[in-house]
Scaffold this motif. Structure first.
Motif, short mmCIF file in Angstrom:
data_model
loop_
_atom_site.label_atom_id
_atom_site.label_comp_id
_atom_site.label_asym_id
_atom_site.label_seq_id
_atom_site.Cartn_x
_atom_site.Cartn_y
_atom_site.Cartn_z
N GLU A 153 0.76 -1.16 0.11
CA GLU A 153 0.03 0.20 0.16
C GLU A 153 0.80 0.95 -0.46
O GLU A 153 1.56 1.18 1.25
CB GLU A 153 -0.55 0.42 1.52
CG GLU A 153 -1.97 1.33 1.39
CD GLU A 153 -2.76 1.66 2.70
OE1 GLU A 153 -2.84 2.13 3.04
OE2 GLU A 153 -3.42 0.22 2.97
N SER A 183 -5.34 6.69 -1.66
CA SER A 183 -4.69 5.20 -0.34
C SER A 183 -4.07 4.00 -1.97
O SER A 183 -5.54 4.11 -2.83
CB SER A 183 -5.05 4.57 0.28
OG SER A 183 -5.03 6.19 1.62
N MET A 230 -3.23 0.75 -4.38
CA MET A 230 -2.24 -0.51 -4.00
C MET A 230 -1.22 -0.47 -5.29
O MET A 230 -2.03 -1.04 -5.90
CB MET A 230 -3.83 -1.94 -4.04
CG MET A 230 -2.51 -3.53 -3.83
SD MET A 230 -1.76 -3.18 -2.16
CE MET A 230 -3.08 -3.29 -1.03
#
Length: 747
Positions: free
Chosen positions: A202, A214, A216
């Motif tokens: 992350e 945020s 991934m």
């Protein structure tokens, strides 16, 4: 360096194709190509240059190839090939030399090779365009950057996620552009990436509009043919909303858990197969270990006597799908069990099948009276084992029935497998005849049972062996058990035999010490006996003279005879004391005055005091304290301390020699005897070991005198010690219980 060239070519192609493939192409390229072709034809056909001018048609093919049209490349190739042949014919006519033909062939080969390479390049470019289109179709943000972090590819998903167009992003450093933050340092992430070839995790980044997101991120290293890392391919997914939803869900779960934990009952849930999967905080507060959950969780929770029934009810509910309704005793943190109502309801799916069970255990202790449900064996284990780790005995209040543990059966010498019922009669049958009365009285108790029984007695076994046992018992709480007494029976035969052997040894040693002391006092005692005997002779001579006078003086003769009797009695008392000191006999405790013991000891030591120039002062208590003691043993203690004082002061030449013996009441329970001398005192390094056996400060001492003194004093229920504050000599303090406060001591 083919690998490196291929890498850079691939990245450049991706960027150019993505950035420029949709630019409109005008006819400028074709017009320029036509002009170049015309110029080359004119030079080749109408000038006498003896070179392969037609090779420059390659420029025409390349210009046309830049348009991206394969058909145009093929047509242009055919056209310039025709122009090459036409120019050859015009320039040479019928004069064909080998060199001119070779130049023509070379030109045609160059044009053909260039055309083939251009067509291959156009095919590769078309394939890359398709791949780029596929990358742009995905919602994932895909980007490529070199090892320095400079962006070389930026798809539509990256534009959507971060807000920068490809034209704005390409050439920028990814971490500067997006203000990348991660849980681990970026250097560590790159090290892991280069080591493993991939990394996922992350990242926190900032969009063009300033909003934090945020993502991934999944990174992969692209390597060339030699295995050298050249670029990094990154695939990013926006998980901002997912994280917000997860945080909101976690907060809702936290609130729900807090609400469930606040419920006073023990809330739980189980799978459709009956395995417990969730419990609230009340379970931990009750001391239940919930790490290993499942069907066996009930085994550590429910009372053993209720477990089988509880499991049966639970299995029946799981099998049939009916709600659970059970009453069982549940264990608490302190080990006690409380009655609880265990109920559970099934949750069913759309088809009616049980999906999950939800239950709660409600404390009904007040209504069920859990104390009344505790069994007699539980009270026996809790109370008896608290008192002793050996045999246990429980006695019923109404009929006197008993419960014995296996160890109690063994101590009494009975077989627990026999049909014999434990009873007082069995105990008395093994009890020594001299101890039966006290054992029977202790067990029967009378109208007012004693709250505590504590007695030692002897057992005579069938083979004639003698056992010493110590029985301790107390009244059981009537609200929690049907036992009047719960107690512990301990076999103390070994310790009692050891104590008796130790007592015999100490008595032998004390007798030896007394004999040694008498040996040291022999001269003084002989003088003490000689003096009254000489007085008897003198008084007898005087009586004869008074009687032989012409007129006998009977009154004076009687006075002389009285003196004779007094002196004879004094001599007899001295001999009696010496014989008592020398006699080997068990201790005889009687009621005696402590001051009398001191006076007799001082009197026996009078000659020693006189011979060594010692002044002895006796300070008696006004209360005349009485103690329950053995007169000879206490005299031995006082004489031993006085002898030590005389010997200690004998080493001090020219200094005053004084001993002070004092008795005083400490309180209503104790009296103190102090013996103080003016000797050199006891060194600080010797005080801790002063009463240890075989420790002595004398050159020829045995080191047993003070140790025996302590044993005698402690056997009388008192204590002996050295007053560290005394100066310059030594001061010993003896504390004894008064006769009125002292229980009878049997030695």
């Amino acid at each position: 360096m083919p690998g490196k060239t291929q890498s850079f070519h691939l990245n450049a192609t991706l960027i150019r194709s993505d950035a420029t493939r949709h630019r409109p192409e005008g006819g400028l390229v074709f017009w320029l190509a036509a002009l170049v072709a015309l110029g080359v034809f004119c030079v080749d056909a109408f000038t006498p240059l003896d070179i392969a001018v037609a090779v420059f048609y390659v420029v025409v093919v390349l210009l046309v190839a830049s348009s991206g049209s394969s058909m145009a490349v093929v047509g242009t190739t055919v056209a310039v090939g025709v122009l090459t042949l036409a120019g050859f014919l015009f320039s040479h006519g019928s004069d064909y030399t080998g060199s001119s033909i070779a130049r023509c062939v070379v030109s045609l080969l160059a044009i053909g090779s260039t055309s083939i390479l251009s067509l291959r390049n156009l095919a590769k470019t078309a394939q890359l365009h398709e791949q780029i289109d596929m990358l742009n179709l995905t919602h994932d943000a895909i980007l490529v950057y070199d090892l320095g972090g400079k962006i070389t590819f930026w798809n539509h998903g990256a534009e959507t996620l971060y807000g920068w167009s490809a034209a704005q992003a390409v050439g920028q450093r990814i971490h500067d552009l997006t203000q990348t933050h991660a849980a681990a340092p970026l250097d560590e992430i790159y090290a892991t990436l280069l080591s493993n070839g991939h990394w996922s995790g992350e990242l926190q980044r900032v969009r063009r509009d300033g909003r934090a997101v945020s993502v991934m991120s999944r990174l992969a290293v692209w390597r060339d043919a030699k295995g050298e890392p050249r670029a990094i391919l990154a695939t990013n997914n926006d998980i901002t909303l997912q994280k917000q939803m997860a945080e909101e869900l976690a907060e809702q779960q936290k609130e729900l858990r807090a609400a469930i934990d606040a419920i006073p009952g023990m809330v739980w849930s189980a799978s459709n197969e009956g395995d417990v999967m969730f419990v609230n905080r009340r379970w931990q507060e009750s001391g239940i270990d919930t790490k290993d959950r499942g069907a066996d969780l009930w085994a550590g929770l429910v009372h053993p006597d209720d477990l089988s029934r509880m499991r049966g009810d639970w299995r029946a509910s799981v099998t049939s799908g009916r709600p659970l309704d059970n009453l069982s005793r549940v264990r608490q943190r302190d080990g006690r069990y409380r009655w609880m109502h265990i109920a559970a309801e099934p949750q069913r799916d759309a088809s009616g099948a049980v999906r999950r069970w939800y239950g709660v255990n409600t404390d009904i202790e007040a209504r069920k009276r859990a104390e009344d449900a505790l069994t007699r064996s539980e009270a026996f284990l809790v109370d008896a084992q608290r008192l002793s780790k050996t045999g246990s005995i429980g006695v019923a209040p109404e009929n006197g029935e008993m419960i014995w543990s296996n160890e109690a059966w063994r101590i009494f010498g009975y077989d627990p497998a026999s049909e014999v019922t434990p009873s007082l009669a069995l105990i008395l049958a093994r009890t020594h005849p001299d101890d039966r009365a006290q054992v029977e009285a202790a067990h029967r108790g009378g109208d007012t049972p004693a709250p505590l029984i504590d007695l030692e007695y002897r057992l005579v076994m069938p083979d004639g062996a003698l056992k010493y046992v110590h029985y301790v018992a107390h009244l059981g709480p009537p609200a929690s058990t049907d036992l009047a007494y719960v107690g512990a029976l301990m076999d103390v035969t070994d310790s009692r035999q050891t104590q008796e052997a130790l007592a015999r040894s100490m008595a032998e040693l004390a007798h030896v010490t007394r004999m040694t002391t008498l040996g040291e006092m022999a001269a003084s005692m002989a003088h003490e006996v000689t003096q009254p005997m000489a007085a008897v002779v003198t008084s007898g001579d005087a009586a004869l003279r008074w009687l032989n006078r012409v007129e006998p003086d009977v009154e004076e003769a009687a006075r002389s005879i009285g003196q004779m009797i007094k002196s004879a009695r004094r001599a007899n008392e001295i001999v009696r004391q010496i014989r008592a000191m020398a006699q080997k006999r068990p201790a005889a405790f009687t009621r005696i005055a402590l001051d009398d013991v001191v006076d007799e000891a001082v009197e026996l030591m009078a000659r020693e005091f006189q011979r060594n120039g010692v002044r002895c002062d006796v300070q008696r208590s006004r209360e005349k304290p009485l103690v329950h003691a053995d007169n000879v043993q206490l005299q031995q203690v006082v004489i031993n301390l006085l002898m030590n004082a005389v010997q200690a002061m004998a080493e001090r030449e020219g200094a005053p020699r004084r001993v002070v013996v004092a008795t005083q009441m400490l309180n209503e329970q104790e009296v103190q005897l102090s013996i103080e001398d003016s000797g050199p005192g006891i060194g600080e390094q010797d005080r801790e070991r002063l009463f240890n056996p075989f420790f002595t400060t004398k050159a020829n001492g045995m080191g047993m005198g003070l140790s025996i003194c302590r044993s005698i004093v402690e056997a009388h229920g008192g204590s002996i010690g050295l007053d560290a504050a005394a100066a310059p000599g030594a001061r010993f303090l003896i504390t004894l219980p008064l006769e009125s406060a002292q229980e009878e001591i049997v030695t």
